[in-house]
Motif scaffolding. Structure first.
Motif, PDB file in Angstrom:
ATOM      1  N   THR A  78      -4.948  -5.606 -12.131  1.00  0.00           N
ATOM      2  CA  THR A  78      -5.117  -5.384 -10.670  1.00  0.00           C
ATOM      3  C   THR A  78      -3.671  -6.280 -10.295  1.00  0.00           C
ATOM      4  N   ARG A  79      -3.384  -5.743  -8.667  1.00  0.00           N
ATOM      5  CA  ARG A  79      -2.361  -6.274  -8.325  1.00  0.00           C
ATOM      6  C   ARG A  79      -2.510  -6.068  -6.787  1.00  0.00           C
ATOM      7  N   GLY A  80      -2.228  -7.354  -5.944  1.00  0.00           N
ATOM      8  CA  GLY A  80      -2.284  -7.366  -4.519  1.00  0.00           C
ATOM      9  C   GLY A  80      -1.750  -8.768  -3.988  1.00  0.00           C
ATOM     10  N   TRP A  81      -1.489  -9.067  -2.807  1.00  0.00           N
ATOM     11  CA  TRP A  81      -1.877  -8.200  -1.859  1.00  0.00           C
ATOM     12  C   TRP A  81      -0.556  -7.319  -1.064  1.00  0.00           C
ATOM     13  N   PHE A  82      -1.042  -6.207  -0.398  1.00  0.00           N
ATOM     14  CA  PHE A  82       0.040  -5.509   0.075  1.00  0.00           C
ATOM     15  C   PHE A  82      -0.377  -5.272   1.438  1.00  0.00           C
ATOM     16  N   ARG A  83       0.288  -6.091   2.411  1.00  0.00           N
ATOM     17  CA  ARG A  83      -0.065  -5.984   3.842  1.00  0.00           C
ATOM     18  C   ARG A  83       0.493  -4.717   4.549  1.00  0.00           C
ATOM     19  N   ILE A  84      -0.302  -3.814   5.243  1.00  0.00           N
ATOM     20  CA  ILE A  84       0.049  -2.763   5.768  1.00  0.00           C
ATOM     21  C   ILE A  84      -0.389  -2.888   7.375  1.00  0.00           C
ATOM     22  N   ASP A  85       0.529  -2.700   8.224  1.00  0.00           N
ATOM     23  CA  ASP A  85       0.094  -2.402   9.406  1.00  0.00           C
ATOM     24  C   ASP A  85      -0.372  -1.164   9.990  1.00  0.00           C
ATOM     25  N   PRO A  86      -1.008  -0.912  11.141  1.00  0.00           N
ATOM     26  CA  PRO A  86      -1.622   0.254  11.594  1.00  0.00           C
ATOM     27  C   PRO A  86      -0.473   1.175  11.616  1.00  0.00           C
ATOM     28  N   ALA A  87      -0.486   2.401  11.415  1.00  0.00           N
ATOM     29  CA  ALA A  87       0.578   3.601  11.466  1.00  0.00           C
ATOM     30  C   ALA A  87       1.445   3.305  10.354  1.00  0.00           C
ATOM     31  N   MET A  88       1.546   2.430   9.542  1.00  0.00           N
ATOM     32  CA  MET A  88       2.693   2.050   8.505  1.00  0.00           C
ATOM     33  C   MET A  88       2.005   2.493   7.079  1.00  0.00           C
ATOM     34  N   CYS A  89       3.136   2.472   6.235  1.00  0.00           N
ATOM     35  CA  CYS A  89       3.073   2.551   4.682  1.00  0.00           C
ATOM     36  C   CYS A  89       3.512   1.821   3.907  1.00  0.00           C
ATOM     37  N   ARG A  90       3.069   1.653   2.693  1.00  0.00           N
ATOM     38  CA  ARG A  90       3.819   0.532   1.804  1.00  0.00           C
ATOM     39  C   ARG A  90       3.801   1.020   0.517  1.00  0.00           C
ATOM     40  N   VAL A  91       4.966   0.984  -0.202  1.00  0.00           N
ATOM     41  CA  VAL A  91       4.853   1.366  -1.650  1.00  0.00           C
ATOM     42  C   VAL A  91       4.319   0.232  -2.541  1.00  0.00           C
ATOM     43  N   VAL A  92       3.208   0.790  -2.998  1.00  0.00           N
ATOM     44  CA  VAL A  92       2.543  -0.522  -4.131  1.00  0.00           C
ATOM     45  C   VAL A  92       2.734   0.056  -5.526  1.00  0.00           C
ATOM     46  N   LEU A  93       3.443   0.966  -6.004  1.00  0.00           N
ATOM     47  CA  LEU A  93       3.541   1.193  -7.433  1.00  0.00           C
ATOM     48  C   LEU A  93       4.783   2.044  -7.329  1.00  0.00           C
ATOM     49  N   GLN A  94       5.806   1.709  -8.074  1.00  0.00           N
ATOM     50  CA  GLN A  94       6.938   2.520  -8.250  1.00  0.00           C
ATOM     51  C   GLN A  94       7.196   3.038  -9.477  1.00  0.00           C
ATOM     52  N   GLY A  95       7.557   4.443  -9.401  1.00  0.00           N
ATOM     53  CA  GLY A  95       7.865   5.326 -10.758  1.00  0.00           C
ATOM     54  C   GLY A  95       6.643   6.350 -10.676  1.00  0.00           C
ATOM     55  N   PRO A  96       6.902   7.129 -11.567  1.00  0.00           N
ATOM     56  CA  PRO A  96       5.880   8.438 -11.756  1.00  0.00           C
ATOM     57  C   PRO A  96       4.513   7.563 -11.959  1.00  0.00           C
ATOM     58  N   LEU A  97       3.457   8.334 -11.672  1.00  0.00           N
ATOM     59  CA  LEU A  97       2.142   7.886 -12.048  1.00  0.00           C
ATOM     60  C   LEU A  97       1.484   8.266 -13.261  1.00  0.00           C
ATOM     61  N   THR A  98       1.696   7.361 -14.374  1.00  0.00           N
ATOM     62  CA  THR A  98       1.205   7.848 -15.719  1.00  0.00           C
ATOM     63  C   THR A  98      -0.152   7.129 -15.760  1.00  0.00           C
ATOM     64  N   ALA A  99      -0.804   6.424 -15.350  1.00  0.00           N
ATOM     65  CA  ALA A  99      -2.042   5.826 -15.664  1.00  0.00           C
ATOM     66  C   ALA A  99      -3.058   6.686 -15.725  1.00  0.00           C
ATOM     67  N   ASP A 100      -4.289   6.453 -16.119  1.00  0.00           N
ATOM     68  CA  ASP A 100      -5.515   7.429 -16.400  1.00  0.00           C
ATOM     69  C   ASP A 100      -5.918   7.282 -15.096  1.00  0.00           C
ATOM     70  N   ARG A 101      -5.950   6.234 -14.264  1.00  0.00           N
ATOM     71  CA  ARG A 101      -6.726   6.143 -13.029  1.00  0.00           C
ATOM     72  C   ARG A 101      -6.020   5.281 -12.192  1.00  0.00           C
ATOM     73  N   ILE A 102      -5.952   5.411 -10.942  1.00  0.00           N
ATOM     74  CA  ILE A 102      -5.462   4.621  -9.894  1.00  0.00           C
ATOM     75  C   ILE A 102      -6.771   4.156  -8.716  1.00  0.00           C
ATOM     76  N   LEU A 103      -6.785   2.961  -8.683  1.00  0.00           N
ATOM     77  CA  LEU A 103      -7.983   2.544  -7.950  1.00  0.00           C
ATOM     78  C   LEU A 103      -7.375   1.802  -6.848  1.00  0.00           C
ATOM     79  N   LEU A 104      -8.304   1.441  -5.622  1.00  0.00           N
ATOM     80  CA  LEU A 104      -7.864   0.855  -4.382  1.00  0.00           C
ATOM     81  C   LEU A 104      -8.951   0.046  -4.035  1.00  0.00           C
ATOM     82  N   ASN A 105      -8.711  -1.153  -3.326  1.00  0.00           N
ATOM     83  CA  ASN A 105      -9.496  -1.937  -2.816  1.00  0.00           C
ATOM     84  C   ASN A 105      -8.608  -2.611  -1.517  1.00  0.00           C
TER      85      ASN A 105
END
Length: 339
Positions: A56-83
């Motif tokens: 796990t990795r955090g924290w990524f602060r994100i304002d309303p109406a904004m986006c944030r890169v949380v993982l760089q590169g192609p998604l090769t993991a079996d699963r991605i989870l979010l909290n």
């Protein structure tokens, strides 16, 4: 307070309202972005489940109406989870996030390699599996959303409305719809802080608003934490008909917070206690470090709003001593300090 119950309280107060993850199946492509279409400034953490190993990795602060890169590169993991969690300035969060996986997080920025076995200073939290969609820019994206289903413009305005209300300005209802009431509240806020209207479009405007909310105010009730510990606080109000207690509000060291007291109650009450990194009550000379008084109101370890104050114990609640707050001057700042 036991460690288990303290962790329960931290869990509930740290999470945001019912999160809808707007995503469908799409092939992995480039970076993974989390976009916030909520009326809260949020902090997100991701879980990476790959070949029976989970980090796990955090924290990524994100304002309303904004986006944030949380993982760089192609998604090769079996699963991605979010909290995700709302900032403490919002007080007791609404409905906790639900998730099928329980992974470890830490209070501050963290990277946890073995996230299914929590160590000291880490707590378990629910993570939700996400399946991002491919955006027009080629990145993978997942959205945080409320039941209101705001678009970006509405989410940003609703986020401004919410902070204006917390700061003591009448911008309700929080609906993401512009109008004279919201504009008047925003103009009053800017004038009181000596800010120009142009700052509203600044990418740092939410940080400016949060700093203002966390500063002492000449109106309403303000809590300020002058200790080196996090403080959890609760407020009580008596409108002449009903006495209501509500909590918990997290106040970081060196910060202030205005609890959302609505209407014009006849009396306001306050209780607060200092907690450690595991959300256990700080004790000095075997006594809890807290700030309260003689008025017994009902509380519980998790988020609460209680309108009946009798027989707390028989209802599975705790009877907690609140202090009456003198609001005769129009505003009151309570400073929590070390003895």
């Amino acid at each position: 307070m036991t460690q288990a119950t303290a962790q329960t309280r931290a869990f509930v107060t740290g999470f945001i309202p019912a999160i809808a993850l707007l995503a469908t199946v799409a092939p992995a492509h480039a970076d993974l972005k989390i976009c916030n279409r909520m009326s809260y400034v949020v902090e997100a953490a991701i879980g990476i489940d790959d070949k029976a190993a989970t980090a796990t990795r955090g924290w990524f602060r994100i304002d309303p109406a904004m986006c944030r890169v949380v993982l760089q590169g192609p998604l090769t993991a079996d699963r991605i989870l979010l909290n995700a969690r709302a900032l403490g300035v919002y007080g007791s969060s609404p409905i906790p996030q639900n998730g099928s996986d329980t992974l470890c997080i830490a209070p501050n920025d963290f990277v946890i390699a073995a996230a299914r076995q929590c160590r000291q200073g880490q707590t378990a939290a629910p993570f939700t599996q996400i399946t991002p969609t491919q955006a027009d820019d080629g990145n993978q994206v997942a959205y945080l959303a409320e039941d209101s289903e705001y678009d970006d413009e509405q989410a940003r305005l609703a986020g401004i409305q919410r902070l204006l209300v917390i700061a003591g300005y009448d911008a309700a209802p929080i609906d993401g719809v512009d109008g004279p009431k919201t504009q008047a509240a925003l103009a009053a806020f800017l004038k009181s802080r000596g800010l120009s209207p142009e700052i509203v479009q600044s990418p740092n405007f939410f940080a400016t608003m949060i700093d203002a909310v966390q500063a002492p105010s000449s109106t309403g009730l303000t809590w300020c934490n002058d200790t080196p510990h996090k403080v959890m606080a609760a407020v009580g109000t008596d409108d002449g008909k009903t006495v209501t207690s509500r909590g918990w509000y997290g106040i970081d060291p060196g910060k202030c917070l205005h609890p959302d007291v609505t209407g014009q109650p006849r009396q306001i009450f306050s209780f607060a206690e200092a907690v450690d990194a595991d959300n256990r009550t700080i004790r000095l000379k075997d006594k809890p470090l807290n700030w309260g008084g003689a008025t017994q109101l009902c509380t519980r370890e998790s988020k609460f709003e209680i309108n009946e104050q009798g027989d707390c114990g028989t209802r599975g609640l705790a009877a907690t001593g609140f202090a009456a707050v003198d609001m005769s001057g129009g505003g009151k700042t309570l400073r929590f300090a070390m003895p």
